[in-house]
Design an enzyme around this catalytic site. Structure first.
Site, mmCIF file in Angstrom:
data_model
loop_
_atom_site.group_PDB
_atom_site.id
_atom_site.type_symbol
_atom_site.label_atom_id
_atom_site.label_comp_id
_atom_site.label_asym_id
_atom_site.label_seq_id
_atom_site.Cartn_x
_atom_site.Cartn_y
_atom_site.Cartn_z
ATOM 1 N N ARG A 586 0.745 -1.210 -0.026
ATOM 2 C CA ARG A 586 -0.020 -0.021 -0.165
ATOM 3 C C ARG A 586 0.795 1.077 0.137
ATOM 4 N NH1 ARG A 586 -2.701 -2.092 4.486
ATOM 5 N NH2 ARG A 586 -4.832 -3.022 3.800
ATOM 6 N N SER A 646 8.193 -4.902 6.427
ATOM 7 C CA SER A 646 7.927 -6.042 7.565
ATOM 8 C C SER A 646 8.755 -7.275 6.962
ATOM 9 C CB SER A 646 6.499 -6.532 7.222
ATOM 10 O OG SER A 646 5.641 -5.780 7.121
ATOM 11 N N ASP A 700 6.320 -3.901 10.531
ATOM 12 C CA ASP A 700 4.717 -3.719 10.674
ATOM 13 C C ASP A 700 4.287 -4.015 12.114
ATOM 14 O OD1 ASP A 700 5.354 -6.551 10.598
ATOM 15 O OD2 ASP A 700 3.941 -7.255 9.130
HETATM 16 C C1 BG6 Z 1 -1.695 -4.858 7.495
HETATM 17 C C2 BG6 Z 1 -0.644 -4.218 7.780
HETATM 18 O O1 BG6 Z 1 -2.997 -4.557 7.632
HETATM 19 O O2 BG6 Z 1 -1.547 -6.337 7.703
HETATM 20 C C3 BG6 Z 1 0.624 -4.457 7.206
HETATM 21 O O3 BG6 Z 1 -0.946 -2.899 7.335
HETATM 22 C C4 BG6 Z 1 0.797 -6.055 7.830
HETATM 23 O O4 BG6 Z 1 1.726 -3.941 7.506
HETATM 24 C C5 BG6 Z 1 -0.251 -6.849 7.493
HETATM 25 O O5 BG6 Z 1 2.085 -6.512 7.370
HETATM 26 C C6 BG6 Z 1 -0.208 -8.279 7.945
HETATM 27 O O6 BG6 Z 1 -1.351 -8.846 7.676
HETATM 28 P P1 BG6 Z 1 -1.433 -9.730 6.367
HETATM 29 O O7 BG6 Z 1 -2.493 -10.816 6.592
HETATM 30 O O8 BG6 Z 1 -1.929 -8.880 5.253
HETATM 31 O O9 BG6 Z 1 0.063 -10.344 6.299
HETATM 32 C C1 GLC Z 2 7.901 -11.988 9.036
HETATM 33 C C2 GLC Z 2 8.928 -10.696 9.224
HETATM 34 C C3 GLC Z 2 8.468 -9.834 9.990
HETATM 35 C C4 GLC Z 2 7.234 -9.448 10.068
HETATM 36 C C5 GLC Z 2 6.215 -10.649 10.117
HETATM 37 C C6 GLC Z 2 4.633 -10.382 9.894
HETATM 38 O O1 GLC Z 2 8.109 -12.636 10.033
HETATM 39 O O2 GLC Z 2 10.407 -11.446 9.068
HETATM 40 O O3 GLC Z 2 9.112 -8.899 10.159
HETATM 41 O O4 GLC Z 2 6.877 -8.616 11.059
HETATM 42 O O5 GLC Z 2 6.551 -11.583 8.886
HETATM 43 O O6 GLC Z 2 4.462 -9.645 8.766
#
Ligand code: BG6
Ligand code: GLC
Ligand code: GLC
Length: 960
Positions: A586, A646, A700
């Site tokens: 995003r 992340s 994240d």
């Molecule tokens: C989102 C966050 O809502 O959730 C992200 O904005 C995060 O930063 C993500 O990585 C994690 O959830 P998923 O299911 O999208 O991996």
């Molecule tokens: C993976 C990444 C970590 C992140 C997590 C959730 O474990 O290594 O940094 O926070 O995924 O997205």
């Protein structure tokens, strides 16, 4: 309209009031004979009518006071066709009401679903014991049935009948079941069989709520039974307990069925499917194959299920009232269960003899029979049995036999008495057969409507002593059914071995399912973690945290983030944010004033880019930012940018993060070991004429904690359970090696996905985890994450399904190419499959979409696999959170800690039970912490912007 009279000659046709009642069905003996009249209304298959014809034709004595009295008496047993049609219609209405699950007004029949879902294949095989209780009066039958698996090839069963003493039928429940266990042993003692591995099917012919093939709760006793302490109990368990108390044999009670089900299931395979089982024995009832979607209490919309109508309790006053005689009322009043089973009490073999006795006693007392004489036997309940009635009515028995029976009752019958008694027997039995026909016609019409066929072709298996031994019952029954349900083409097939074979068939299927269940339990056992195992995970996590913080070797890296405080509400300004690493990439514009306003757009990152070159990946990111700026009219502005990235990064400051290694599905080259902010800046530089000011890089988890912390200052933990899983929390700076300063706190990115990469989770890892790990792009890495997060759970489930298929437990043992395809089983399916309301329908729909056609049993198994996998994931995650909150509590020297956790991630948010299981585990493992879970609504981009805002404010302060 032609009149149908199977009746007494003195009843003249004009007395039959056809205009009111339609055709009349009266007691046998009259003119014209049944088969002729049926011919005249065009019914087929009337040979049984000849039996009616051969019934005493003499008629009643000439007109006199006494013959009027007799006629008056017998008249009460006459049922008109209209009355039968009304009973048929009313029963049909009650059946449909009960199927719809409509509880008010209470339906007049129960419609109890059984766990039999299909009629037999004929391939079932093995040796089975059958115990029959409740079908035939006071007797209990034990059978040894051998199923050969070959159609037409039958081995005669061995059987033994035991009489249940009256005091046992009316005594304590335990006594009854002990008696049954004793009979089983006595039977087996005489058989050349081993004492082990015996499988038993229990035919228990009373109304029961079944909750499994081997679980059935007695609703209420019927017929002559009234043992205490059994109603409301699981009768299979009571039998198992008794067998165990007895101790002589090791018998496994595998299935429990109603006698009607045994009758239907044991029916020889004929040209048409046998989908109805009818029993007229001591009591009466029927079962039939219903479309599962019509049964509201079942969560199933495909296939069929056998439903026991329990029509014996049919009690609609409007329909039954007109046919109830004074004798029925007396019989009911004197029975064990007054007011109950009113329909059964007009049909069942337990009651026919008694009805005849009441009529004979009445006529004798009025001076019409036996010269006005009675006998103690005639005046005692239960002295005339079904056998007597059947014999007396049997034309071949002759007057001498009738006289002998009456003499045994202490009576001195004359020639006329004998005839009259025969008429009484015929009247009572004819009505029984006609009423039974009306009920069966209701079932058949229901089937015919449901199947939307013009003519329903169906076979009805018939069983029970009344059907088998009573000379005219079946004939009248069949003829009447043809009249009442002319749209149904019915063939009647007498049951095999009194239903014993059918019970063995169900037992065979149940035994196969039980073996499958054992294999399923064995397979899923390693996923079911107990308290000690979870506490051990928590303790190991805690140890690994401490080591990681000290900079010692640990699978937890415990990365400092340089975020020192959660937001205080004074942050202001417009910021750009990027959010990379979850399901969606995003770009966001975040306006922070007194509140926060977010505008965002999702861009895709194709797998080829995520796993291509680093330069390509960062160029793509910058392209997306430029596109967003243009769309938002921000081109040319250099807003401060916060980057949610992340993946594990070693940070040296807020705007510096060295990527340690990729995780999840990313693997772009030349990035590991590089400063991600630099990589982004270089891409910006490559794309000339764009200016961006990258201020902060945040994980994240940190973005989520900050975002939730803006709303709740107690939020000091961030948790992600999505594609991957991870957590961060506020740690005391004094505990963090490698960052200068001893006072205050810093947010630590635990990177707990890598927990266990040093082998410490080996004890919990299953062969399925090993397969998933081996096939991933980073084998040996992120072992904790691979047991918990969305990227992997579907794969774990798929591997388990493959294994269960290889064991023959699933999909009839047939492996498909589809199921061998990686990632075909998405984690979102777990959430969908486990959402309560849709459960089995959803499983079927999902798997059928995947090209995996499955049975209802398969659907249940898949559901259980999903539950086991997601439950373990949630509990492991909970153990991790428990370690974190306990650490914070101890850091602060608190007795009790109240803290909030900001959470994000599709698995956590979409799964119906994940969040509550995490919370429950935390409560169990960290009882001194009150933990509130806050779901992040705005994603971590908002948090990244807030971190950026704080950084800008501080930077301004230092400049000033
Ligand atoms: C989102 C966050 O809502 O959730 C992200 O904005 C995060 O930063 C993500 O990585 C994690 O959830 P998923 O299911 O999208 O991996
Ligand atoms: C993976 C990444 C970590 C992140 C997590 C959730 O474990 O290594 O940094 O926070 O995924 O997205
Ligand atoms: C009674 C029982 C029923 C059984 C029938 C025939 O009506 O309640 O379960 O099927 O008798 O035996």
């Amino acid at each position: 309209m032609s009149l149908l009279v199977i009746g007494v000659p003195h009843i003249a046709r004009q007395e039959l009031r056809p205009e009111e009642s339609g055709q009349l069905l009266c007691v046998p003996g009259g003119q014209p004979p049944l088969w002729k009249l049926m011919d005249s209304v065009g019914s087929a298959g009337l040979r049984q009518g000849e039996e009616a014809l051969s019934y005493p034709e003499e008629g009643l004595p000439g007109p006199s006071d006494s013959s009027e009295l007799v006629q008056e008496c017998l008249q009460q047993f006459k049922v008109t066709r209209a009355q039968l049609q009304q009973i048929q219609a009313s029963l049909l209405g009650s059946m449909e009401q009960a199927l719809r699950g409509q509880a008010s007004p209470a339906p007049a029949v129960r419609m109890l679903p059984t766990y039999v879902g299909s009629t037999p294949h004929g391939t079932e095989q093995g040796d089975f014991m059958v115990l029959e209780l409740g079908a035939t009066g006071a007797s209990l039958r034990v059978l040894w049935v051998t199923l050969t698996g070959i159609e037409g090839h039958r081995v005669e069963p061995r059987s033994q009948e035991f009489v249940i003493p009256q005091e046992v039928m009316l005594g304590a429940g335990q006594q009854l079941f002990d008696f049954a266990a004793h009979c089983l042993s006595e039977f087996l003692d005489a058989q050349p069989v081993s004492k082990q591995g015996l499988q038993l099917g229990f035919s228990f012919s009373f109304p029961c709520h079944q909750t499994g093939l081997d679980r059935s709760t007695l609703i209420s006793w019927t017929k002559g039974f009234r043992c205490s302490g059994v109603e409301g109990q699981d009768v299979v368990q009571l039998l198992r307990d008794a067998i165990q108390r007895h101790g002589a044999y090791n018998i496994d009670v595998v299935a429990v069925v109603n006698d009607t089900v045994g009758t239907m299931m044991g029916c020889e395979l004929g040209a048409r499917p046998c989908e109805v089982g009818l029993v007229v024995d001591t009591g009466t009832n029927a079962c039939y194959m219903e479309e599962a979607r019509h049964v509201a209490v079942l969560d199933e919309d495909r296939g069929r299920v056998c439903v026991s109508v329990e029509w014996g309790s049919f009690s609609d006053v409007g329909a039954l009232g007109p046919v109830l005689t004074t004798f029925d009322h007396t019989l009911d009043h004197e029975s064990l269960n007054p007011g109950a089973q009113r329909f059964e009490k007009m049909i069942g073999g337990l009651y026919l003899g008694e009805l005849v006795r009441l009529v004979l006693a009445h006529l004798a007392q009025r001076g019409v029979l036996f010269g006005g004489g009675t006998s103690p036997a005639l005046l005692s309940r239960g002295s005339i049995l079904l056998e007597h009635v059947a014999e007396m009515e049997d034309p071949s028995a002759g007057a001498a036999r009738v006289r002998a029976i009456l003499q045994d009752l202490g009576l001195s019958p004359g020639a006329l008495d004998v005839e009259l008694v025969q008429h009484v027997c015929a009247a009572v039995c004819t009505r029984a057969a006609q009423l039974c026909a009306a009920a069966l016609a209701a079932v058949l019409s229901h089937l015919q409507h449901g199947r939307e066929q013009q003519t329903l072709q169906v076979a009805v298996a018939t069983g029970g002593r009344v059907c088998e031994r009573h000379p005219r019952f079946c004939g009248i029954l069949q003829g009447t059914v043809m009249l009442l349900a002319p749209e149904c083409d019915v063939s009647f097939i007498p049951s095999v071995d009194g239903g014993g074979r059918g019970v063995a068939m169900v037992t065979a299927v149940a035994a196969r399912l039980a073996a499958h269940r054992r294999l399923l339990e064995e397979t899923l056992a390693p996923f079911r973690l107990n308290h000690d195992q979870l506490a051990a995970v928590q303790a190991q996590m805690r140890k690994a945290m401490v080591k990681g913080l000290r900079g010692e070797a640990s699978s937890l890296r415990m990365l400092p983030t340089f975020v020192r405080a959660t937001p205080d509400g004074s942050e202001r300004g417009d910021f750009l944010a990027l959010d990379l690493g979850g399901t969606n990439f995003r770009v966001l514009l975040v306006r922070v004033t007194t509140g926060v306003q977010i505008t965002s757009q999702i861009y895709s990152i194709p797998e080829s880019v995520a796993q291509g070159s680093g330069q390509q990946l960062f160029d793509h990111i910058v392209d997306c930012i430029v596109d967003f700026q243009q769309k938002q009219g921000l081109s040319g502005q250099s807003l401060p940018l916060g980057f949610t990235f992340s993946f594990p990064c070693r940070q040296l400051g807020l705007d510096q993060g060295i990527l340690l290694n990729w995780t999840k599905g990313f693997n772009a080259s030349d990035c590991e070991g590089q400063d991600v902010v630099n990589l982004l800046r270089e891409a910006i530089a490559r794309r000339q004429a764009v200016e961006l000011n990258v201020v902060a890089i945040v994980n994240d988890t940190v973005g989520t904690m900050m975002s939730c912390g803006y709303e709740d200052p107690r939020c000091e933990i961030g948790l992600i359970v999505g594609t991957g899983t991870n957590a961060c929390y506020m740690e005391e700076l004094r505990n963090v090696a490698g960052v200068p300063g001893d006072s205050g706190r810093m947010c630590i990115n635990m990177e707990w996905g890598a927990f266990g990469d040093d082998g410490s989770l080996a004890m919990l890892s299953t062969c399925f985890d090993a397969s998933v790990d081996k096939a991933s792009i980073n084998p040996g890495k992120q072992r904790f994450e691979k047991m918990i997060s969305g990227m992997y759970l579907g794969e774990i489930v798929r591997h388990i399904l493959l294994h269960l298929t290889s064991l023959g437990v699933l999909f009839r043992g047939q492996q498909t190419q589809r199921l061998q395809t990686r990632d075909i089983f998405k984690t979102k399916f777990l959430s969908e499959i486990e959402s309560d309301s849709l459960a089995l329908r959803q499983v079927r729909a999902i798997l059928e979409d995947l090209g995996l056609p499955l049975t209802s049993d398969d659907a249940l198994i898949v559901l259980e696999v999903c539950q086991a996998v997601s439950q373990r994931a949630a509990q492991l995650c909970g153990a991790g959170v428990a370690a974190v909150v306990e650490k914070i509590r101890e850091n602060r020297g608190l007795e009790e800690l109240a803290v909030s956790v900001g959470v994000d991630g599709t698995l956590y948010k979409l799964h119906p039970h994940f969040s509550s299981l995490v919370a429950a585990t935390v409560r169990e493992l960290a009882p001194h912490c009150v933990v509130t879970f806050l779901q992040s609504e705005d994603g971590s981009g908002k948090g990244a912007a807030l971190v950026t805002a704080v950084a800008c404010r501080l930077a301004q302060l230092t400049r000033v």
